[in-house]
Design a protein around this motif. Structure first.
Motif, mmCIF file in Angstrom:
data_model
loop_
_atom_site.group_PDB
_atom_site.id
_atom_site.type_symbol
_atom_site.label_atom_id
_atom_site.label_comp_id
_atom_site.label_asym_id
_atom_site.label_seq_id
_atom_site.Cartn_x
_atom_site.Cartn_y
_atom_site.Cartn_z
ATOM 1 N N ASP A 1 -8.721 -3.396 -10.535
ATOM 2 C CA ASP A 1 -8.083 -1.748 -10.866
ATOM 3 C C ASP A 1 -8.545 -1.054 -9.612
ATOM 4 O OD1 ASP A 1 -6.554 -0.471 -13.139
ATOM 5 O OD2 ASP A 1 -8.380 0.974 -12.554
ATOM 6 N N ARG A 2 -9.521 -1.294 -9.006
ATOM 7 C CA ARG A 2 -9.999 -0.346 -7.891
ATOM 8 C C ARG A 2 -9.015 -0.494 -6.658
ATOM 9 N NH1 ARG A 2 -15.242 -2.836 -7.084
ATOM 10 N NH2 ARG A 2 -15.986 -2.099 -9.019
ATOM 11 N N LEU A 3 -8.267 -1.532 -6.464
ATOM 12 C CA LEU A 3 -7.371 -1.656 -5.416
ATOM 13 C C LEU A 3 -6.293 -0.799 -5.640
ATOM 14 C CD1 LEU A 3 -6.694 -3.583 -2.838
ATOM 15 C CD2 LEU A 3 -5.555 -5.190 -4.403
ATOM 16 N N GLY A 4 -5.730 -0.018 -4.746
ATOM 17 C CA GLY A 4 -4.513 0.776 -4.660
ATOM 18 C C GLY A 4 -3.420 0.531 -3.808
ATOM 19 N N ALA A 5 -2.452 1.164 -3.708
ATOM 20 C CA ALA A 5 -1.387 0.988 -2.837
ATOM 21 C C ALA A 5 -1.555 1.427 -1.469
ATOM 22 C CB ALA A 5 -0.218 1.893 -3.281
ATOM 23 N N GLY A 6 -2.732 2.243 -1.294
ATOM 24 C CA GLY A 6 -2.848 2.793 0.132
ATOM 25 C C GLY A 6 -3.669 1.558 0.638
ATOM 26 N N ASP A 7 -4.598 0.687 -0.023
ATOM 27 C CA ASP A 7 -5.262 -0.292 0.571
ATOM 28 C C ASP A 7 -4.577 -1.411 0.773
ATOM 29 O OD1 ASP A 7 -7.944 0.941 -0.251
ATOM 30 O OD2 ASP A 7 -7.298 0.287 -2.294
ATOM 31 N N VAL A 8 -3.438 -1.706 0.164
ATOM 32 C CA VAL A 8 -2.568 -2.711 0.372
ATOM 33 C C VAL A 8 -1.700 -2.564 1.854
ATOM 34 C CG1 VAL A 8 -0.743 -4.304 -0.593
ATOM 35 C CG2 VAL A 8 -2.521 -3.310 -1.979
ATOM 36 N N MET A 9 -1.186 -1.189 1.920
ATOM 37 C CA MET A 9 -0.528 -0.731 2.781
ATOM 38 C C MET A 9 -1.304 -0.890 4.222
ATOM 39 S SD MET A 9 1.598 2.484 1.356
ATOM 40 C CE MET A 9 1.441 3.613 2.659
#
Ligand code: CIZ
Length: 324
Positions: free
Chosen positions: A198-206
């Motif tokens: 749940d800690r993984l966010g869209a910003g990390d993926v970008m």
């Protein structure tokens, strides 16, 4: 100062090599009555020394179908994973002794739903079918109609008649994913989550995508919706291993716990794998190590105990899933 550090490092590595050799010797001398199983999220050195590595269901099934030269009662199964996985192995292997190197390796997601909370929810929704993700305690499984894993959750929910209301516990992200895939709008989803995914966010993926523009992005369904919407593939750990094997792509961004990289790299030495974020490390999964594994092999403990009535009820929910 630098010299001392290097001496200590040498000492550490020679003592962990000694422990590794001792574990290998124990495995050899107890061949046929000892099985070491490791989850895909375990430390590399644990995966390397295990007899079999897989997701929680594969581990439990492997142990249940393993043909042992020893009597089942003499068999010791060491489950290197978090506690609910060891409980599942104990449920499916009632005659064997199941031990876990570190019994404090719990699962915060599993702890987010308790027997009492589920009983209350069932009372509020009489007649609803309870679908429980395997990341749950044996007690919660025993109160459920059917279990599911991240790889078969869609299939399991699809198997439930459409006129039935569904209670899905405990993972809200997996529940939301299944609800969207199956269009079962009558699903009541418990508000639990895996803190690591749940800690993984869209910003990390970008960020990961801009660092590796040619890479395919695989995300685990325990990740948030915003992350899943950015994925080329949504898959369980066994699903990701299959995609990595079969895909013509050479590079992959991996949206699940860091431990999976060990097998991904080992099984695909010519491909490249990048963790979607350094945040994807589960501290509980990393509690088992060569030192406590060695200790547990010597003492044949800590033993994972599931009361017999819970065992048989939880087994029914697991068997219902296996039948699907
Ligand atoms: O079911 C499992 O083993 C977990 C926790 C994840 C997965 O996708 O394998």
């Amino acid at each position: 100062m630098a010299e001392n550090t290097s001496v200590n490092n040498n000492d550490n590595s020679s003592s962990s090599e000694k422990i590794r050799q001792e574990i290998l010797a124990l495995k050899k001398s107890r061949r046929g009555s000892l099985l070491i199983l490791a989850h895909n999220y375990q430390l590399d050195e644990i995966q390397e020394i295990a007899d079999f590595t897989g997701d929680s269901l594969e581990l439990a099934r492997y142990a249940a179908s393993y043909h042992v030269p020893a009597r089942k009662e003499d068999m010791v199964i060491v489950l290197c994973g978090v506690y609910f996985m060891a409980e599942t192995a104990a449920i499916l292997n009632p005659d064997s002794r199941v031990i876990i190197p570190d019994e404090t390796s719990g699962c915060p997601l599993a702890d987010m739903i308790t027997d009492d909370k589920l009983l209350e929810l069932k009372k509020q929704n009489p007649g609803a079918v309870v679908v429980t993700y395997v990341n749950s305690s044996a007690g919660v499984k025993a109160l459920s109609d059917i279990c599911c894993t991240s790889s078969n959750a869609v299939k399991v929910v699809e198997s439930i008649p459409r006129d039935k209301k569904i209670i899905f516990v405990p993972d809200r992200n997996l529940g939301d994913y299944v609800k969207r895939r199956t269009a079962r709008h009558d699903m009541i989803i418990w508000d639990g989550f895996c803190p690591t995914h749940d800690r993984l966010g869209a910003g990390d993926v970008m960020e990961a995508k801009s660092a590796h523009p040619s890479a395919v992005f695989m995300a685990h369904p325990e990740c948030r919706r915003e992350v899943l919407d950015m994925a080329d593939f949504v898959a369980s750990t066994s699903g990701m291993l299959k995609i990595a094997r079969e895909s013509p792509s050479e590079e992959f961004i991996v949206g699940t716990e860091s431990g999976l990289l060990y097998r991904l790299k080992k099984e695909n030495p010519h491909k490249r794998f990048y963790l979607a974020s350094p945040k994807l490390v589960c501290p509980n999964m990393k509690k088992n190590n060569l030192i406590n594994l060695h200790r547990s092999l010597i003492s044949n403990s800590p033993v994972v105990k599931v009361p017999p009535d819970i065992k048989s009820k939880a087994r029914k929910a697991i068997d219902a899933m296996l039948a699907v």
